[in-house]
Design a protein around this motif. Structure first.
Motif, PDB file in Angstrom:
ATOM      1  N   VAL A 140       5.104  12.128   0.472  1.00 43.61           N
ATOM      2  CA  VAL A 140       5.665  11.386   1.870  1.00 43.61           C
ATOM      3  C   VAL A 140       5.552   9.945   1.723  1.00 43.61           C
ATOM      4  CG1 VAL A 140       5.336  11.571   4.456  1.00 43.61           C
ATOM      5  CG2 VAL A 140       5.392  13.630   3.130  1.00 43.61           C
ATOM      6  N   HIS A 141       6.353   9.175   2.226  1.00 44.78           N
ATOM      7  CA  HIS A 141       5.884   7.564   2.270  1.00 44.78           C
ATOM      8  C   HIS A 141       5.856   7.324   3.779  1.00 44.78           C
ATOM      9  CE1 HIS A 141       7.218   3.194   2.486  1.00 44.78           C
ATOM     10  NE2 HIS A 141       6.599   3.500   1.131  1.00 44.78           N
ATOM     11  N   VAL A 142       4.752   6.531   3.926  1.00 45.14           N
ATOM     12  CA  VAL A 142       4.572   6.036   5.527  1.00 45.14           C
ATOM     13  C   VAL A 142       4.553   4.706   5.706  1.00 45.14           C
ATOM     14  CG1 VAL A 142       3.384   8.150   6.209  1.00 45.14           C
ATOM     15  CG2 VAL A 142       2.096   6.240   5.263  1.00 45.14           C
ATOM     16  N   ASP A 143       4.314   3.825   4.470  1.00 46.61           N
ATOM     17  CA  ASP A 143       4.339   2.416   4.311  1.00 46.61           C
ATOM     18  C   ASP A 143       3.128   1.920   5.398  1.00 46.61           C
ATOM     19  OD1 ASP A 143       4.987   0.214   3.590  1.00 46.61           O
ATOM     20  OD2 ASP A 143       7.053   0.146   3.964  1.00 46.61           O
ATOM     21  N   HIS A 144       2.886   0.646   5.345  1.00 47.53           N
ATOM     22  CA  HIS A 144       1.569   0.164   6.002  1.00 47.53           C
ATOM     23  C   HIS A 144       2.072  -0.847   7.037  1.00 47.53           C
ATOM     24  CE1 HIS A 144       2.489  -2.315   2.438  1.00 47.53           C
ATOM     25  NE2 HIS A 144       2.175  -3.393   3.313  1.00 47.53           N
ATOM     26  N   GLY A 145       3.124  -0.692   7.680  1.00 47.13           N
ATOM     27  CA  GLY A 145       3.770  -1.572   8.613  1.00 47.13           C
ATOM     28  C   GLY A 145       5.227  -1.302   8.641  1.00 47.13           C
ATOM     29  N   GLU A 146       5.807  -1.613   9.999  1.00 48.31           N
ATOM     30  CA  GLU A 146       7.147  -1.480  10.036  1.00 48.31           C
ATOM     31  C   GLU A 146       7.752  -3.087  10.020  1.00 48.31           C
ATOM     32  OE1 GLU A 146      11.111  -0.965  11.838  1.00 48.31           O
ATOM     33  OE2 GLU A 146       9.724  -0.334  10.100  1.00 48.31           O
ATOM     34  N   SER A 147       8.695  -3.505   9.465  1.00 48.56           N
ATOM     35  CA  SER A 147       9.093  -4.930   9.306  1.00 48.56           C
ATOM     36  C   SER A 147      10.321  -4.902   8.788  1.00 48.56           C
ATOM     37  CB  SER A 147       8.230  -5.807   8.519  1.00 48.56           C
ATOM     38  OG  SER A 147       8.551  -5.828   7.156  1.00 48.56           O
TER      39      SER A 147
END
Length: 411
Positions: A140-147
């Motif tokens: 599962v990919h969640v990333d470290h910020g929304e941009s």
């Protein structure tokens, strides 16, 4: 059957013959092993957060620890590292079990000896794909910020079993840019790292506080949205001429960069603030305080296209927000970023009017309703601890979905 085989394999690996075999393989070409280490003997879990990078990128994982600790209340969680220094540093950040498997054979051994069900990834590091070779785990990919950076729409997303995104904007971004992406993979969870309680950390000051928080230059030009080299000194010079407190909070990775126009401008900005403080300015340069805490004291944020501006939008919709445009291309910004299309931009064309732009944002803010609509577009409807609850449910549902598939495939 699979669990039984894993137990047999674990028992064999821990036998005298198994230890001898592992010791022999440690020094045999591509099967080099350094061994699996834990902090306190704990490595078992249902859910793992996988991190394959150096300590200077640990901020990417650290912001997720509170949400992972919440998951740990119902499904056990461990952190798996591939770098010794990151492993050591993380031990001071959380009570969750931490494990390090430096070489790929070590990682294969770890996965063979445990029964991990779901692995979470906070970036697209190259070593992620060594982990993703394991078919028994949900990746599962969640990333470290929304941009709106290009890095948020990497074609690598297609490789994951699930992609947990913040909200409608991320889904639209991926659907627009990633041909062939299975839309069913995407699950909206909001932004769990923003569900925390954040407190004032700056000294009291009677002036209004303007925070300038630029991003770094990225790993390639497509992801370069920093304003530091193009606009930074001019922004800070203008702010220092106003009756406000200036807080300069650069991206953590700017400080460790090789010599460049960005690092030179960063030093210039810090020197300008030091000189102003020598005259009693009481301005602040912060490189270690939690930026989410700094937001509490901010009256206005100036940020680049990055997750920082969107995090501020989510937490403080009532406060002013200005975005920079290093490319000095309004049409490009409007087409590539929903928030950039609506909010005013600080660019080479407008930098001369920055004092009046800042003053208007501080004194007569007309964009609160616009920012509220933008927040919902990027993150969905905001509710107390709602993102963390969605995250916990999404993890549980992914595991249950896989278990259901396992049962059906064995009939």
């Amino acid at each position: 059957m699979k669990k039984q085989m894993r137990r047999i394999l674990r028992k064999a690996l821990n036998s005298r013959v198994g230890y001898g075999l592992k010791g022999w393989l440690q020094d045999s070409g591509p099967a080099r092993r350094e061994g699996i280490r834990t902090r306190d003997g704990r490595s078992s879990a249902e859910v793992i957060a996988y991190f394959g990078d150096r300590p200077d990128r640990l901020y990417q994982l650290q912001q997720w620890l509170t949400a992972l600790e919440k998951v740990n209340e119902t499904r056990s969680v461990a952190l798996v590292f591939r770098d010794e220094q990151s492993f050591e540093a993380a031990g001071a950040m959380t009570e969750l079990p931490v494990v390090v498997a430096v070489t790929q054979p070590d990682l294969v051994d770890l996965y063979a000896s445990e029964s991990y069900k779901l692995a979470m990834y906070v970036n697209n590091g190259m070593k992620n794909f060594q982990s993703m070779a394991e078919p028994s785990i949900i990746h599962v990919h969640v990333d470290h910020g929304e941009s709106d950076k290009k890095s948020s729409i990497s074609n690598q997303l297609k490789a994951y079993d699930k992609i947990f995104v913040a909200g409608p904007a991320a889904k639209e971004r991926c659907q627009r840019e990633l041909w062939g992406l299975d839309e069913r993979k995407m699950v909206s969870i909001g932004r769990p790292p923003l569900d925390g309680v954040f407190a004032s950390v700056l000294p009291h000051d009677g002036r209004e506080t303007v925070v300038y928080a630029p991003t770094w230059q990225g790993e390639n030009e497509a992801n370069n949205f920093t304003s530091v080299d193009v606009l930074g000194p001019q922004i800070v010079k203008s702010l220092l001429s106003m009756p406000v407190r200036v807080v300069y909070r650069p991206h953590p990775r700017i400080g460790g960069m090789a010599e460049s126009a960005v690092s030179s401008a960063d030093r210039e900005i810090k020197s300008m603030i030091d000189a102003a403080n020598d005259q009693g300015g009481a301005h602040i340069v912060s490189t270690d305080l939690n930026i989410l805490d700094i937001f509490v004291d901010a009256d206005l944020l100036i940020a680049d296209i990055s997750s920082v501006g969107l995090d501020f939008l989510y937490l403080h919709t009532e406060k002013g927000l200005l975005l920079t445009d290093r490319h000095n291309d309004r049409a490009r910004m409007q087409s590539s970023s929903p928030i950039g299309a609506v909010l005013g931009a600080v660019s080479l064309n407008t930098i001369g009017q920055l004092p009046s732009i800042v003053d208007e944002a501080l004194q007569e803010d007309k964009l609160q309703d616009t920012r509220r609509a933008l927040r919902d577009h990027y993150f969905g409807e905001k509710t107390a601890n709602g993102s963390t609850s969605k995250f916990v449910v999404a993890v549980d549902e992914a595991i249950r979905e896989r278990e259901s598939w396992n049962s059906a495939s064995q009939r």
